[in-house]
Design an enzyme around this catalytic site. Structure first.
Site, PDB file in Angstrom:
ATOM      1  N   LYS A 224     114.189  25.391  15.417  1.00  0.00           N
ATOM      2  CA  LYS A 224     113.977  24.597  16.804  1.00  0.00           C
ATOM      3  C   LYS A 224     113.648  25.963  17.127  1.00  0.00           C
ATOM      4  O   LYS A 224     112.396  26.568  17.770  1.00  0.00           O
ATOM      5  CB  LYS A 224     114.953  24.328  16.997  1.00  0.00           C
ATOM      6  N   GLY A 285     117.069  18.761  19.106  1.00  0.00           N
ATOM      7  CA  GLY A 285     117.466  18.782  17.460  1.00  0.00           C
ATOM      8  C   GLY A 285     117.936  17.565  17.155  1.00  0.00           C
ATOM      9  O   GLY A 285     117.549  17.068  15.810  1.00  0.00           O
ATOM     10  N   GLU A 371     127.338  14.316  20.079  1.00  0.00           N
ATOM     11  CA  GLU A 371     126.600  15.621  20.538  1.00  0.00           C
ATOM     12  C   GLU A 371     126.022  14.655  22.030  1.00  0.00           C
ATOM     13  O   GLU A 371     125.871  15.612  23.358  1.00  0.00           O
ATOM     14  CB  GLU A 371     126.184  16.303  20.060  1.00  0.00           C
ATOM     15  N   HIS A 402     140.268   1.533   0.106  1.00  0.00           N
ATOM     16  CA  HIS A 402     141.432   2.489  -1.130  1.00  0.00           C
ATOM     17  C   HIS A 402     141.617   3.664  -0.573  1.00  0.00           C
ATOM     18  O   HIS A 402     142.748   4.586  -0.663  1.00  0.00           O
ATOM     19  CB  HIS A 402     140.909   3.000  -1.881  1.00  0.00           C
TER      20      HIS A 402
END
Ligand code: G6Q
Length: 557
Positions: A224, A285, A371, A402
């Site tokens: 960005k 973002g 975030e 497991h």
């Protein structure tokens, strides 16, 4: 600093962001009293008292079905939680987001990822301009480019078609693309190889390209800001790698495209802005996988599938915006998380997709949720009075069973779980899918109802072993079901969590759209990098631990 604001200045505080403090809201107080009464109630009791609970505590939106009956709630809890949402201004805040108000107040930005998936016919006006036509112009440009690469019409520097696509980006410019690529691999063009490089650790880049030919490789530099240290370092290494093989600067134009909001920096790097796919500062973002940041996704699955994914996002947006809270999937999920986080003191949420294609979904959600809601102050800068964003984690089923499920079943912590399963598999193979789904239902059942000492005893277990074999149960979970992993369903699922996160943030009255917590480490790393690389000894101005770690590294590197 990303925002256009001066330090410490917050331009305006929308009225909807000034609700009564959380602890003073009547619904909150009522929930405190209510928790005293029902907090200790067992799901066995709740189910016994209400045989219709399993059908009643469900909601469905556009084929996404949510069974929330195995949560430690009653009608009264749900009524109070919905009341809390109303008192917290969730409805007004939803409208403010969709309207394009600058609800990310610390960065003075609108939060309009919903515009990325708005149909052409819609109009969303921001600062006097309808943003929807620009969104579709970028989508069209991405589609044209994707078609050319996928068909082989786009040729590399030596005239060969592109076979390898390497996305270079980090955080929001990586996690969504990786997750979507893995999730939708079934729909991908199989003669194209996709790799994702994010870490500044050179091994990430080196391993990603070690078996690739430069003249068949296209780099997507996704950033960005186009200033992120990791991404720019990897992008420069990619350019050197390419030129190392092709020895001609003009090759860059055929082998690099940029996805960014920063045309100036893209130009400086040497990428023709013709080959740049833009987006806008109102796309956060971690909310950007359906913007141009999703170019790798579109290249993999094709424009039509990408648009189907956007339609899925949009369907969930409409559901979130228009459905009464009692039947609103993201609102219900957000409220339940607040309930466990603040009243039961649950620290985490486990997201457990019983679907191999969703193996990166928990990692993607970690950024989206943590975030967004890992914040310690409210919108007005005062310290929060309750816990906020829980830790999200998970692995696909049945692998987790497991490994860490032991702790979920018999440990001392309360871990609310989201199970995600599908009616149909994309790869029918013998009994596999029924087995997989039997495990989803079995785990949720075992967690909720457990196994009493009497039941264990009745099985003839030796007295000394009985306590070890008891499952207390009363461990809550949601079960989310959908048809199968399609682009559209993926869009709906991601939007479901985006809006659940929004709901939580709205209740806590925090800014879910900034991320100041990532800044300090970045600044310190820049300073320390200088000290690691400098010929002269550092001045020892850190604390004694950091000083000696730096010294040790310098000696041994
Ligand atoms: C997400 C954050 C962060 C961001 C990365 C990459 O919400 O802002 O994860 O996506 O730091 O940033 P650039 O895209 O600017 O390189």
């Amino acid at each position: 600093m990303r925002s256009g604001l001066d330090k410490g200045e917050i331009k305006r505080m929308p009225t909807a962001t000034k609700p009564v403090p959380l602890g003073d809201r009547p619904a909150w107080k009522a929930l405190q009293g209510h928790f005293e009464q029902i907090g200790g109630k067992h799901l066995r009791e709740l189910f016994a008292a209400d045989p219709g609970r399993g059908e009643r505590y469900t909601a469905e939106a556009d084929g996404i079905f949510l069974d929330y009956s195995k949560n430690r709630v009653t009608d009264e809890t749900l009524k109070l939680l919905v009341q809390l949402a109303e008192e917290s201004g969730v409805r007004e805040k939803i409208e403010a987001m969709f309207r394009g108000d600058k609800i990310n107040i610390t960065e003075d930005r609108a939060v309009l990822h919903v515009a990325l998936r708005a149909p052409k016919s819609e109009s969303i006006v921001l600062d006097g301009e309808d943003v929807v036509p620009a969104v579709h112009a970028v989508l069209d440009k991405m589609s044209g480019f994707s078609d050319r690469v996928r068909s082989g019409a786009w040729k590399g520097h030596t005239g060969k078609k592109i076979r390898n696509i390497v996305n270079i980006g980090i955080g929001g410019s990586d996690l969504g693309p990786v997750m979507a690529y893995e999730a939708l691999k079934h729909y991908s063009q199989r003669d194209l190889v996709f790799r994702f490089v994010s870490n500044v650790d050179g091994s990430d880049f080196a391993e990603a390209v070690q078996d690739l030919q430069a003249d068949e490789t296209l780099f997507l530099v996704a950033s960005k800001t186009f200033t992120t240290l990791e991404t720019m370092t990897n992008a420069h290494s990619a350019r050197e790698w390419l030129l190392g093989q092709l020895s001609d600067e003009t090759a860059v134009a055929k082998h690099f495209v940029a996805i960014s909001t920063n045309a100036k920096e893209v130009g400086k790097f040497g990428i023709d802005t013709e080959n740049m796919f833009g987006f806008w500062d109102w796309v956060g973002g971690r909310y950007s996988m359906d913007s141009a940041i999703g170019l790798s996704t579109m290249l993999a699955i094709g424009p039509d599938n990408f648009r189907a994914m956007l339609a899925g996002f949009h369907a969930m947006d409409v559901h979130f915006r228009t459905t009464p809270f009692e039947k609103n999937l993201p609102v219900l999920m957000g409220l339940l998380t607040v309930w466990y986080t603040d009243f039961f003191d649950a620290q985490t949420v486990a997201v457990l997709p019983y679907e191999q294609y969703l193996k990166r979904f928990p990692a993607y959600l970690q950024q989206l949720t943590m975030e967004s809601n890992g914040k310690h102050v409210t919108l007005d800068g005062t310290h929060v009075t309750t816990q906020t964003g829980p830790i999200y984690w998970g692995e696909p089923g049945t692998n987790g069973q497991h490994s860490f499920y032991q702790l979920i079943h018999q440990g001392t912590r309360l871990i609310p779980c989201d199970f995600i399963g599908f009616y149909k598999t994309l790869n029918p193979l013998g009994r596999h899918h029924d087995m997989l789904m039997a495990n989803v239902f079995a785990q949720a059942e075992a967690l909720a109802f457990g196994k009493t000492a009497e039941e264990v005893k009745a099985e003839g277990v030796a007295e000394a072993l009985i306590p070890h074999k008891v499952f207390e149960g009363n461990r809550p979970s949601n079960t989310i079901l959908a048809e199968s992993v399609t682009p559209e369903v993926l869009g709906k699922l991601v939007a479901l969590y985006e809006h659940a996160v929004f709901t939580q943030g709205a209740i806590w009255n925090i800014d879910s759209f900034d991320q100041w917590g990532v800044e300090l480490g970045k600044v310190l790393a820049t300073r320390i990098l200088g000290e690691l690389e400098s010929a002269s000894a550092p001045d020892g101005s850190h604390d004694s631990s950091t000083n000696s770690l730096i010294e040790r590294y310098r000696k041994n590197k």
